[in-house]
Design a protein around this motif. Structure first.
Motif, PDB file in Angstrom:
ATOM      1  N   ILE A 173      47.205  50.520  33.714  1.00  0.00           N
ATOM      2  CA  ILE A 173      48.563  50.161  34.127  1.00  0.00           C
ATOM      3  C   ILE A 173      48.575  48.790  34.788  1.00  0.00           C
ATOM      4  O   ILE A 173      49.449  47.956  34.514  1.00  0.00           O
ATOM      5  CB  ILE A 173      49.131  51.226  35.085  1.00  0.00           C
ATOM      6  CG1 ILE A 173      49.410  52.531  34.326  1.00  0.00           C
ATOM      7  CG2 ILE A 173      50.398  50.730  35.769  1.00  0.00           C
ATOM      8  CD1 ILE A 173      50.504  52.435  33.298  1.00  0.00           C
ATOM      9  N   PHE A 174      47.599  48.544  35.668  1.00  0.00           N
ATOM     10  CA  PHE A 174      47.542  47.218  36.296  1.00  0.00           C
ATOM     11  C   PHE A 174      47.356  46.135  35.249  1.00  0.00           C
ATOM     12  O   PHE A 174      48.042  45.107  35.273  1.00  0.00           O
ATOM     13  CB  PHE A 174      46.409  47.120  37.315  1.00  0.00           C
ATOM     14  CG  PHE A 174      46.323  45.760  37.935  1.00  0.00           C
ATOM     15  CD1 PHE A 174      47.045  45.470  39.080  1.00  0.00           C
ATOM     16  CD2 PHE A 174      45.569  44.750  37.357  1.00  0.00           C
ATOM     17  CE1 PHE A 174      47.011  44.197  39.645  1.00  0.00           C
ATOM     18  CE2 PHE A 174      45.527  43.475  37.902  1.00  0.00           C
ATOM     19  CZ  PHE A 174      46.243  43.196  39.048  1.00  0.00           C
ATOM     20  N   THR A 175      46.448  46.352  34.330  1.00  0.00           N
ATOM     21  CA  THR A 175      46.152  45.341  33.309  1.00  0.00           C
ATOM     22  C   THR A 175      47.374  45.056  32.446  1.00  0.00           C
ATOM     23  O   THR A 175      47.727  43.885  32.202  1.00  0.00           O
ATOM     24  CB  THR A 175      44.978  45.821  32.434  1.00  0.00           C
ATOM     25  OG1 THR A 175      43.839  46.073  33.260  1.00  0.00           O
ATOM     26  CG2 THR A 175      44.622  44.770  31.405  1.00  0.00           C
ATOM     27  N   LEU A 176      48.046  46.105  31.994  1.00  0.00           N
ATOM     28  CA  LEU A 176      49.233  45.927  31.157  1.00  0.00           C
ATOM     29  C   LEU A 176      50.365  45.252  31.928  1.00  0.00           C
ATOM     30  O   LEU A 176      51.050  44.372  31.399  1.00  0.00           O
ATOM     31  CB  LEU A 176      49.696  47.281  30.624  1.00  0.00           C
ATOM     32  CG  LEU A 176      48.782  47.956  29.598  1.00  0.00           C
ATOM     33  CD1 LEU A 176      49.268  49.362  29.287  1.00  0.00           C
ATOM     34  CD2 LEU A 176      48.701  47.121  28.318  1.00  0.00           C
ATOM     35  N   ALA A 177      50.548  45.655  33.173  1.00  0.00           N
ATOM     36  CA  ALA A 177      51.619  45.063  33.980  1.00  0.00           C
ATOM     37  C   ALA A 177      51.347  43.592  34.253  1.00  0.00           C
ATOM     38  O   ALA A 177      52.262  42.754  34.201  1.00  0.00           O
ATOM     39  CB  ALA A 177      51.758  45.825  35.297  1.00  0.00           C
ATOM     40  N   ASP A 178      50.087  43.269  34.517  1.00  0.00           N
ATOM     41  CA  ASP A 178      49.734  41.871  34.769  1.00  0.00           C
ATOM     42  C   ASP A 178      49.924  41.033  33.511  1.00  0.00           C
ATOM     43  O   ASP A 178      50.454  39.915  33.573  1.00  0.00           O
ATOM     44  CB  ASP A 178      48.288  41.792  35.255  1.00  0.00           C
ATOM     45  CG  ASP A 178      47.906  40.391  35.696  1.00  0.00           C
ATOM     46  OD1 ASP A 178      48.249  40.022  36.836  1.00  0.00           O
ATOM     47  OD2 ASP A 178      47.255  39.675  34.898  1.00  0.00           O
ATOM     48  N   ALA A 202      38.055  37.626  36.611  1.00  0.00           N
ATOM     49  CA  ALA A 202      36.730  37.067  36.340  1.00  0.00           C
ATOM     50  C   ALA A 202      36.498  36.777  34.867  1.00  0.00           C
ATOM     51  O   ALA A 202      35.802  35.812  34.518  1.00  0.00           O
ATOM     52  CB  ALA A 202      35.649  38.017  36.849  1.00  0.00           C
ATOM     53  N   THR A 203      37.089  37.595  33.972  1.00  0.00           N
ATOM     54  CA  THR A 203      36.774  37.475  32.552  1.00  0.00           C
ATOM     55  C   THR A 203      37.986  37.206  31.659  1.00  0.00           C
ATOM     56  O   THR A 203      37.822  36.710  30.545  1.00  0.00           O
ATOM     57  CB  THR A 203      36.085  38.753  32.036  1.00  0.00           C
ATOM     58  OG1 THR A 203      37.024  39.843  32.084  1.00  0.00           O
ATOM     59  CG2 THR A 203      34.875  39.107  32.897  1.00  0.00           C
ATOM     60  N   GLY A 204      39.177  37.583  32.115  1.00  0.00           N
ATOM     61  CA  GLY A 204      40.364  37.465  31.276  1.00  0.00           C
ATOM     62  C   GLY A 204      40.442  38.527  30.198  1.00  0.00           C
ATOM     63  O   GLY A 204      41.371  38.509  29.383  1.00  0.00           O
ATOM     64  N   SER A 205      39.499  39.459  30.190  1.00  0.00           N
ATOM     65  CA  SER A 205      39.457  40.494  29.154  1.00  0.00           C
ATOM     66  C   SER A 205      40.113  41.777  29.652  1.00  0.00           C
ATOM     67  O   SER A 205      39.656  42.354  30.651  1.00  0.00           O
ATOM     68  CB  SER A 205      38.003  40.791  28.763  1.00  0.00           C
ATOM     69  OG  SER A 205      37.922  41.985  27.998  1.00  0.00           O
TER      70      SER A 205
END
Length: 210
Positions: A159-164, A111-114
């Motif tokens: 972890i999800f954010t970094l992996a993505d 939604a935000t890319g942040s």
């Protein structure tokens, strides 16, 4: 099925089960089961969507409410088979937290890319339903238990954010995030992992105020 959608349904179903288990511990009627299951199952996602300014997920797709209702009825007729319901509640909560940490982060990132927003929405999605359940049911809040709770949600979301961001496929990112969040929360439940508590002098009571 899209892995994020799968995590969404899984998180709703498992959290709904914890709400229904809480209702069984309070010996509520079927309406109480339906209410607590629904509030717990969709509470975290509702807060997330409102914060993101997105359409509320269960309004767009009422199937989520039907999942909560189905789980509530199932638990209503089967909870008596489980001797230690609060222990089961905590472990199911750990599963729901792990799934929702990844899914909430995915929705926030989309939604935000942040990355910052993604981690916050992952944490909120993963923890708010359980907090709301305990508040409504008058149970000891999982948030105030000594072992690690919010940190597990933050770990999964991060972890999800970094992996993505590293370019991993969505399924791999979600699976890794789920596994790490469950490792932290499960370890906390099994081994009592905690952070050092505040040890200074407690605040004064109202009667002690000058």
């Amino acid at each position: 099925m899209n892995p994020i959608l799968l995590l969404d349904y899984a998180g709703v179903a498992v959290f709904a089960a914890t709400g229904a288990l809480a209702a069984s511990r309070k010996q509520l009627d079927i309406i109480g089961f339906l209410f607590l299951a629904s509030a717990t199952g969709i509470g975290g996602g509702t807060v997330r969507d409102l914060i993101l300014g997105a359409p509320v997920f269960w309004v767009q797709n009422p199937a989520y409410v039907l999942v909560c209702a189905g789980i509530a009825v199932l638990v209503f007729f089967s909870a008596h088979l489980v001797e230690y319901r609060y222990k089961l509640l905590l472990w199911l909560d750990a599963i729901g937290l792990s799934a929702y940490a990844a899914m909430g982060a995915a929705k926030g990132l989309a939604a935000t890319g942040s990355p910052t927003v993604a981690i916050v929405t992952g944490m909120l999605t993963a923890t708010f339903g359980g907090i709301l359940r305990d508040l409504l049911a008058g149970e000891p809040s999982v948030l105030l238990r000594p072992e690690i709770y919010v940190t597990a949600a933050m770990t999964g979301a991060a972890i999800f954010t970094l992996a993505d961001l590293a370019g991993l496929p969505v399924f791999a990112s979600a699976l890794l995030a789920f596994a790490m969040a469950f490792f932290v929360r499960g370890g906390a439940l099994r081994y009592g992992w905690t952070f050092p508590a505040y040890k200074s002098r407690p605040g004064r009571s109202p009667d002690e105020m000058p």
